[in-house]
Design a protein around this motif. Structure first.
Motif, short mmCIF file in Angstrom:
data_model
loop_
_atom_site.label_atom_id
_atom_site.label_comp_id
_atom_site.label_asym_id
_atom_site.label_seq_id
_atom_site.Cartn_x
_atom_site.Cartn_y
_atom_site.Cartn_z
N THR A 100 0.80 -1.23 0.00
CA THR A 100 0.00 0.00 0.00
C THR A 100 0.83 1.28 0.00
N GLU A 101 2.14 1.16 0.17
CA GLU A 101 2.95 2.38 0.22
C GLU A 101 2.88 3.13 -1.11
N GLY A 102 2.56 4.44 -1.02
CA GLY A 102 2.42 5.25 -2.22
C GLY A 102 1.03 5.22 -2.82
N TYR A 103 0.12 4.49 -2.18
CA TYR A 103 -1.25 4.39 -2.68
C TYR A 103 -2.23 4.97 -1.65
N LEU A 104 -3.49 4.88 -1.96
CA LEU A 104 -4.52 5.52 -1.14
C LEU A 104 -4.45 5.14 0.34
N PRO A 105 -4.26 3.86 0.72
CA PRO A 105 -4.22 3.54 2.15
C PRO A 105 -3.08 4.21 2.92
N GLY A 106 -2.08 4.75 2.22
CA GLY A 106 -0.99 5.41 2.92
C GLY A 106 -1.01 6.92 2.83
N ALA A 107 -2.09 7.49 2.30
CA ALA A 107 -2.17 8.94 2.08
C ALA A 107 -2.97 9.64 3.17
N GLU A 108 -2.53 10.85 3.49
CA GLU A 108 -3.30 11.71 4.41
C GLU A 108 -4.36 12.51 3.65
N VAL A 109 -4.05 12.90 2.44
CA VAL A 109 -5.00 13.64 1.60
C VAL A 109 -5.09 12.92 0.25
N ALA A 110 -6.31 12.69 -0.22
CA ALA A 110 -6.50 12.01 -1.49
C ALA A 110 -7.53 12.75 -2.33
N PHE A 111 -7.32 12.69 -3.63
CA PHE A 111 -8.27 13.30 -4.57
C PHE A 111 -8.67 12.24 -5.59
N LEU A 112 -9.94 11.92 -5.65
CA LEU A 112 -10.47 10.95 -6.60
C LEU A 112 -11.42 11.65 -7.54
N ASP A 113 -11.01 11.77 -8.80
CA ASP A 113 -11.83 12.44 -9.80
C ASP A 113 -12.79 11.44 -10.43
N GLU A 114 -13.99 11.93 -10.79
CA GLU A 114 -15.06 11.07 -11.33
C GLU A 114 -15.26 9.86 -10.41
N VAL A 115 -15.43 10.17 -9.15
CA VAL A 115 -15.40 9.15 -8.11
C VAL A 115 -16.54 8.14 -8.24
N PHE A 116 -17.65 8.51 -8.86
CA PHE A 116 -18.78 7.60 -8.95
C PHE A 116 -18.71 6.65 -10.14
N LYS A 117 -17.64 6.75 -10.93
CA LYS A 117 -17.51 5.87 -12.08
C LYS A 117 -16.76 4.58 -11.75
N ALA A 118 -16.29 4.47 -10.52
CA ALA A 118 -15.58 3.25 -10.12
C ALA A 118 -16.55 2.08 -10.00
N ASN A 119 -16.02 0.87 -10.11
CA ASN A 119 -16.87 -0.31 -10.00
C ASN A 119 -17.19 -0.62 -8.55
N SER A 120 -18.10 -1.54 -8.34
CA SER A 120 -18.61 -1.83 -6.99
C SER A 120 -17.51 -2.35 -6.06
N ALA A 121 -16.53 -3.11 -6.59
CA ALA A 121 -15.47 -3.64 -5.73
C ALA A 121 -14.67 -2.50 -5.11
N ILE A 122 -14.38 -1.48 -5.90
CA ILE A 122 -13.63 -0.34 -5.38
C ILE A 122 -14.48 0.48 -4.42
N LEU A 123 -15.74 0.72 -4.80
CA LEU A 123 -16.60 1.55 -3.95
C LEU A 123 -16.85 0.90 -2.60
N ASN A 124 -17.01 -0.43 -2.56
CA ASN A 124 -17.23 -1.11 -1.29
C ASN A 124 -16.02 -0.98 -0.38
N THR A 125 -14.83 -1.04 -0.95
CA THR A 125 -13.62 -0.86 -0.14
C THR A 125 -13.51 0.58 0.35
N LEU A 126 -13.87 1.52 -0.54
CA LEU A 126 -13.81 2.93 -0.15
C LEU A 126 -14.78 3.26 0.97
N LEU A 127 -15.93 2.59 1.00
CA LEU A 127 -16.91 2.86 2.05
C LEU A 127 -16.30 2.69 3.44
#
Length: 461
Positions: A100-127
């Motif tokens: 996860t180093e360098g990816y979302l789980p290791g970030a303090e600030v994140a920006f996700l553009d067009e966030v609702f276009k992700a598939n359900s697997a990603i959205l469930n993890t993001l929840l």
């Protein structure tokens, strides 16, 4: 650097750094900083090219040592792009883990553009990541350092399956291109630079955590509670459903905002965030904005049609009395006609002026005094209302200007409403004062029958 006792001035350098060089982004900047400091997430709704990602990057620069993560999501985005690749070494040991180093789980600030276009697997993890600040990495659930996730989208999600994820963003802020009034400034604006952030604009997370603990103990002030009760009625009347959880999250945000200014309780002005917390649809934001401005800033229309009609009625009465011809036995009218006949066009003669004055009807002192007294009574009403609204304007603007988080664009609206309201009454006072002088200057006939005229009447709306 630790600020032991934060006040409203503490956040000004941070807001200035977020807004530097950006036009009409005062609302978005305040919502973003407030959400980050309170541990919430923000959704920016608007077309591309409106500085949404720039705001997120600037927020990261306010956090010393913070890691930043940014991705544009599509329906083809795979979990590895956000959460990291699978660890081959872990797979050799029959463990399903990600690096996860360098990816979302290791970030303090994140920006996700067009966030609702992700598939359900990603959205469930993001929840879970957004709500619990936890990430399931194989068989382990590990905490993440995420301070604020900034989501961006051109529009709100239309699919009901996305509503749970949409609800995870406490603040949902519409962001539009600059308007016509600011277009010239946009064309001449300097390019963004990466100059070092001033020390006073850096966020001290230890201080913020202490502030959150204090915020949890702050009560709702009576004024704030009353506005919230009316907000619930407004939501019901307009058919907008607001969950109990969102109401509670709103109160926690208000408590933090009040604590950030060292206030003893949540105040009415802290509720400026209502449109961005309670409006599920961007189309409802203007209605909630009007609700706040009317309820707290007293910008609701306050008609004065009755007084305007009264002032006009007195003007018309003065015009009538000035035009009323003298008594039949007075030959002034004939003399005036003769004077006009012998005066060449475009020429003002002294004889014509004197004759015109004598051709007016003359009134008894009693008549004139009565008219002046009637004018004075109306003028007293006008002045009392003008003073009342001046007092209200001073009180409202004093409170608005003292609130660190209120967007300057809102303050300008509030100032304009109260200035127009007070100015309108000032004009009416001056207009009626002139009419009063007109009655006082009517020609006097000391020998006329001393009869008081009937009051001037006007239609009420």
């Amino acid at each position: 650097m630790t600020r032991e006792h934060p006040t409203s001035a503490t956040w000004a350098p941070m807001l200035a750094e977020l807004e530097r060089g950006l036009l009409q982004r005062d609302v978005a900047a305040r919502a973003l900083l407030l959400a980050a400091l309170a541990g919430e997430h923000v959704l920016l709704l608007g077309p591309p090219g409106t500085a949404k990602s720039e705001l997120a990057r600037r927020l990261q620069r306010l956090l010393p040592g913070a890691h930043y993560f940014e991705r544009l999501l599509t329906r083809f985005t795979v979990p590895e792009e956000l959460f990291g690749p699978l660890s081959l070494r872990a797979l050799e040991n029959d463990r399903y883990e990600r690096l996860t180093e360098g990816y979302l789980p290791g970030a303090e600030v994140a920006f996700l553009d067009e966030v609702f276009k992700a598939n359900s697997a990603i959205l469930n993890t993001l929840l879970g990541l957004l709500h619990e600040r936890q990430f399931d990495n194989g068989s382990q659930r590990v905490p993440v350092p995420l301070v604020c996730l900034v989501g961006a989208s051109n529009e709100q999600p239309q699919d009901d399956s996305l509503l749970a994820f949409y609800d995870r963003f406490l603040l949902r802020v519409p962001v539009q291109p600059v308007d016509d009034d600011h277009f010239a400034a946009l064309l001449q604006a300097e390019a963004f630079d990466d100059r070092p952030v001033p020390a006073e604009a850096l966020i001290d997370l230890a201080q913020i955590e202490a502030l959150r603990q204090r915020a949890a103990t702050l009560p709702l002030g009576d004024g704030a509670l009353d506005v919230l009760l009316r907000a619930r009625q407004h939501a019901a009347a307009s058919g907008q459903a607001v969950s109990d959880r969102r109401w509670r999250q709103l109160v926690a945000l208000l408590q933090w905002q009040a604590a950030s200014g060292d206030a003893p309780a949540v105040g009415e002005w802290d509720l400026w965030v209502l449109p961005y917390v309670l409006a599920a649809d961007p189309a409802h934001v203007p209605g909630w904005t009007r609700f706040f401005l009317d309820a707290v800033a007293h910008t609701a229309p306050q008609p004065i049609d009755g007084l305007e009609r009264a002032v006009m009625a007195f003007e018309q009465q003065l015009d009538t009395e000035r035009r009323t011809p003298p008594d039949a036995q007075d030959d002034s009218a004939g003399k005036l006609a003769l004077a006009r006949a012998i005066t060449r066009p475009g020429e003002e003669s002294e004889m014509l002026r004197i004759t015109s004055e004598r051709a007016q009807r003359r009134y008894s002192p009693v008549h004139i005094d009565a008219r002046v007294a009637q004018c004075d009574a109306l003028l007293e009403q006008l002045m009392a209302l003008h003073n009342e609204r001046l007092t209200q304007a001073h009180a409202v603007l004093g409170q608005a200007r003292a609130h660190a988080w209120l967007p300057p664009s809102w303050l300008l609206q509030i100032e304009a409403v109260h200035a127009e309201r007070c100015g309108q009454l000032a004009v009416l006072c001056a207009q009626h004062q002139s009419t009063r002088h007109g009655f006082a200057a009517l020609p006097v006939d000391a020998g006329a029958t001393p009869v008081a005229p009937p009051p001037v009447h006007w239609e009420t709306p």
